[in-house]
Scaffold this active site. Structure first.
Site, PDB file in Angstrom:
ATOM      1  N   GLY A  30      33.077  36.092  -5.979  1.00 43.68           N
ATOM      2  CA  GLY A  30      32.834  37.058  -5.133  1.00 43.68           C
ATOM      3  C   GLY A  30      34.411  37.671  -5.129  1.00 43.68           C
ATOM      4  O   GLY A  30      34.997  37.572  -6.371  1.00 43.68           O
ATOM      5  N   ASN A  31      34.385  38.924  -4.396  1.00 42.42           N
ATOM      6  CA  ASN A  31      35.037  39.941  -3.580  1.00 42.42           C
ATOM      7  C   ASN A  31      35.319  40.188  -2.701  1.00 42.42           C
ATOM      8  O   ASN A  31      35.088  39.607  -1.739  1.00 42.42           O
ATOM      9  CB  ASN A  31      34.553  40.836  -4.847  1.00 42.42           C
ATOM     10  CG  ASN A  31      33.275  41.397  -4.565  1.00 42.42           C
ATOM     11  OD1 ASN A  31      33.384  42.224  -3.530  1.00 42.42           O
ATOM     12  ND2 ASN A  31      32.412  41.009  -5.526  1.00 42.42           N
TER      13      ASN A  31
END
Ligand code: CTP
Ligand code: CA
Length: 229
Positions: free
Chosen positions: A33-34
């Protein structure tokens, strides 16, 4: 809010905004993810609604509440976001890709939780995700305004703005909103500083301050590119 602003200048327009950050599953419990919070995308949606637009947000893993009168489609992966954009973009007057989309996803997703296998390292095989913005630019109906966002860091190869201008020309979106990230800037913070570039990489605007203020500055540039009704 600013009394001189032309509230209502998006009445009759349909705006689609993607927000948040995609998650690409690795196994039953893990993902890539980010740090995108979705705040800037949600601010764009709320600003567009304030100006009278019919707004749909495609939200990738956003836990924030959304203002009344805005349609919301929740997604998680880049593929899901891509499908939602494909279904909603064709009838939109403007599409704003504020979401941070994973560039790569794991080639295969383990059905159960991966276990350590006793080796000191491990390699994850990744494959590219579809470039949704490129797809939008290629399939754009006449007079639709397509906007990309680019979170950039300066490095040995160039400054934030040099990277941004090169990306603007490469992407071909009508507008590219560039912001500097890293060192506490951009992600998860209430304020933002952006430079708005056109498809030639020329600077057509800049904004600093609240994410709602930045949103209105981006919408100002969108409004002037929409065909008159
Ligand atoms: N984007 C997209 N689909 C992807 C990746 C990015 O639509 N698979 C969109 C983002 O939503 C954003 C724009 O493209 O509006 C620019 O994203 P960015 O990550 O800056 O560009 P990339 O082409 O992925 O370049 P980089 O190698 O710098 O990550
Ligand atoms: Ca990227």
């Amino acid at each position: 809010s600013d009394a001189s602003r032309p509230w209502g200048d998006l009445v009759g327009r349909t705006v689609v905004v993607t927000a948040g950050g995609t998650r690409e599953p690795i196994d039953a419990v893990r993902y890539l993810g980010n740090r995108s919070s979705g705040m800037q995308g949600f601010a764009l949606a709320e600003a567009a609604r304030e100006r009278g637009a019919e707004v749909t947000v495609i939200a990738a893993n956003v836990t924030l509440p959304l203002g009344e009168g805005i349609a919301r489609v929740d997604v998680s992966t880049a593929d899901e976001l891509s499908r939602a954009v494909e279904s909603l973009a064709p009838t939109a007057d403007a599409v704003v890709m504020a979401a941070a989309v994973a560039d790569y996803r794991p080639q295969s997703v383990a059905a159960s939780k991966l276990k350590k296998d006793g080796s000191a390292g491990m390699t994850l095989e990744l494959v590219q995700t579809p470039d949704i913005l490129a797809g939008l630019v290629a399939a754009r109906p006449p007079s639709q305004v397509v906007v990309g966002f680019a979170a950039e860091t300066g490095d040995d190869a160039g400054s934030v703005l040099q990277h941004g201008a090169a990306k603007a020309r490469r992407k071909g979106a009508d507008l590219l909103v560039v912001n500097e990230v890293g060192g506490g800037r951009g992600f998860g913070t209430a304020d933002n500083t952006v430079t708005i570039l056109d498809s030639t990489g020329a600077r057509v605007g800049e904004a600093t301050g609240s994410k709602l203020g930045v949103a209105h500055a981006v919408l100002d540039r969108i409004v002037e590119r929409l065909p008159s009704e």
